[in-house]
Design an enzyme around this catalytic site. Sequence first.
Site, PDB file in Angstrom:
ATOM      1  N   ASP A   1      -1.947 -15.519 -10.424  1.00 20.98           N
ATOM      2  CA  ASP A   1      -2.088 -15.315  -8.974  1.00 20.98           C
ATOM      3  C   ASP A   1      -2.424 -16.638  -8.274  1.00 20.98           C
ATOM      4  O   ASP A   1      -1.883 -16.969  -7.223  1.00 20.98           O
ATOM      5  CB  ASP A   1      -3.120 -14.221  -8.650  1.00 20.98           C
ATOM      6  CG  ASP A   1      -4.313 -14.213  -9.592  1.00 20.98           C
ATOM      7  OD1 ASP A   1      -4.292 -14.943 -10.603  1.00 20.98           O
ATOM      8  OD2 ASP A   1      -5.290 -13.480  -9.320  1.00 20.98           O
TER       9      ASP A   1
ATOM     10  N   ASP B   1      11.563 -18.707  -9.646  1.00 18.66           N
ATOM     11  CA  ASP B   1      12.287 -18.486  -8.383  1.00 18.66           C
ATOM     12  C   ASP B   1      11.503 -19.072  -7.211  1.00 18.66           C
ATOM     13  O   ASP B   1      12.079 -19.627  -6.276  1.00 18.66           O
ATOM     14  CB  ASP B   1      12.517 -16.983  -8.139  1.00 18.66           C
ATOM     15  CG  ASP B   1      13.862 -16.517  -8.705  1.00 18.66           C
ATOM     16  OD1 ASP B   1      14.322 -17.137  -9.686  1.00 18.66           O
ATOM     17  OD2 ASP B   1      14.435 -15.546  -8.181  1.00 18.66           O
TER      18      ASP B   1
ATOM     19  N   TYR C   1       9.803  -7.718 -21.136  1.00 20.47           N
ATOM     20  CA  TYR C   1      11.237  -7.441 -21.048  1.00 20.47           C
ATOM     21  C   TYR C   1      11.807  -6.944 -22.379  1.00 20.47           C
ATOM     22  O   TYR C   1      12.853  -6.305 -22.405  1.00 20.47           O
ATOM     23  CB  TYR C   1      12.021  -8.686 -20.588  1.00 20.47           C
ATOM     24  CG  TYR C   1      11.675  -9.156 -19.186  1.00 20.47           C
ATOM     25  CD1 TYR C   1      10.654  -8.564 -18.454  1.00 20.47           C
ATOM     26  CD2 TYR C   1      12.374 -10.187 -18.583  1.00 20.47           C
ATOM     27  CE1 TYR C   1      10.334  -8.998 -17.174  1.00 20.47           C
ATOM     28  CE2 TYR C   1      12.063 -10.624 -17.298  1.00 20.47           C
ATOM     29  CZ  TYR C   1      11.035 -10.023 -16.607  1.00 20.47           C
ATOM     30  OH  TYR C   1      10.718 -10.461 -15.339  1.00 20.47           O
TER      31      TYR C   1
ATOM     32  N   ASP D   1       9.699 -15.737 -14.877  1.00 21.33           N
ATOM     33  CA  ASP D   1      10.810 -15.217 -14.085  1.00 21.33           C
ATOM     34  C   ASP D   1      10.472 -15.345 -12.597  1.00 21.33           C
ATOM     35  O   ASP D   1      11.264 -15.831 -11.780  1.00 21.33           O
ATOM     36  CB  ASP D   1      11.018 -13.738 -14.468  1.00 21.33           C
ATOM     37  CG  ASP D   1      12.351 -13.201 -13.992  1.00 21.33           C
ATOM     38  OD1 ASP D   1      13.092 -13.956 -13.355  1.00 21.33           O
ATOM     39  OD2 ASP D   1      12.638 -12.019 -14.257  1.00 21.33           O
TER      40      ASP D   1
ATOM     41  N   LYS E   1      -2.822 -14.649 -17.421  1.00 15.16           N
ATOM     42  CA  LYS E   1      -3.754 -13.731 -16.755  1.00 15.16           C
ATOM     43  C   LYS E   1      -4.806 -13.354 -17.804  1.00 15.16           C
ATOM     44  O   LYS E   1      -4.966 -12.183 -18.176  1.00 15.16           O
ATOM     45  CB  LYS E   1      -2.955 -12.513 -16.248  1.00 15.16           C
ATOM     46  CG  LYS E   1      -3.724 -11.587 -15.325  1.00 15.16           C
ATOM     47  CD  LYS E   1      -3.958 -12.160 -13.926  1.00 15.16           C
ATOM     48  CE  LYS E   1      -4.794 -11.203 -13.102  1.00 15.16           C
ATOM     49  NZ  LYS E   1      -5.243 -11.807 -11.834  1.00 15.16           N
TER      50      LYS E   1
END
Length: 364
Positions: A226, A254, A143, A250, A193
């Site tokens: 994942d 959620d 970001y 992020d 990851k």
Amino acid sequence: MHLKIAVLPGDYIGPEVMAAALPVLEAVLKKSGHTLEHSTHDVGGAGIDNHGKALPDSTLEACRAADAILFGSVGGPKWEKLPPAEQPERASLLPLRKHFTLYANVRPGLLLKNLIDTSPIRPDRIPNGVDMVCIRELTGGLYFGPKSTKEIEGGDIEAIDTMVYRKSEIERITDVAIVTARARRKHITLVDKANVLQTSVLWRKVVADRIKATAPDITLAVMYIDNAAMQLVLKPSQFDVLLTENMFGDILSDEMAVICGSLGMMASASLGANRNRHGLGYGLYEPSGGTAPDIAGQDKANPCAQILSAALMLRHSFGLEAEAKAIELAVEKTIAEGIRTADIAGGGKAVGTKAMGAAILARL
Ligand code: NAD
């Protein structure tokens, strides 16, 4: 104690849920003999409409002068046609995080036992509810890394986002996770990851070294993003503290929110290195969800996330644990009595934003 806060309601449901939260905050402080000084300022779309920019100078100045920021949420269809760099979220929330070095986003994921029926997870998989915290790095990664869009040979177009992390950035967020885990079940799961990303390889090494050197009482597990997305749905109770970089956090937070019933229940604290006048952490406190334009102006939004964000503010920026707990218990009691907004009513009878706020206030 005299608490000075900057209130930034923002857009769409932002002002609606803020209007429900402020009386709760005022009441709990009055009861315990503290004084509250707050001023309200435009931010996001409201900043663009009234001052020509998403983060007006006067708003930033008010935030600088305050001990903490109570934030609503910003953005929505009205400003979607603006160039990306001028859009409300990118031009107000991200600069605020950067300006005040708010590098740690702390999001409690608590599914109250009384809300198990509102979770999309089968009740037999979460007999004891869910209780975890997501610690998301907030000022680095994709970001904030260098970005570009350019035309390349053959008339094609190339867009680049860059993920950058430094050892020092990973160390300071790991320290937040350690402090959080120490007050809980002492277990951190690092989500990354590392099989593909260089930054994740660095995260794994730095987090493991930091915990080994400074927090041998904490256990560490590592999980690929994942798999973590899957494990959250399969067995959320395995998580205590989730630690992860900006974008993964992020998304996962959620997912965690909806497992915990609704985005409308999820509060968050964004903390950093700065101290306020009380020598405590300067922070920005906001609901995890956005401006929910689909339900704005209809008295439908759940104000709990905003009210619980105020509780987090009392805890982290003012050290008022008893007052924070009183707000959390009032929310819990209201829900236990079956008073719920539509998002957590499971199709049953629902009350509006104002009535929900009033019910929580009455149970303080
Ligand atoms: P959203 O979080 O606003 O809404 C997603 C869904 O959750 C909607 O169905 C909405 O009705 C529901 N929801 C969210 N908060 C709720 C609440 N308090 N009570 C009941 N239901 C609630 O996400 P979106 O639709 O992707 O984004 C809408 C706008 O919000 C966009 O402009 C986006 O950029 C902005 N946004 C802002 C922030 C922020 O200010 N921190 C965060 C996320 C999105």
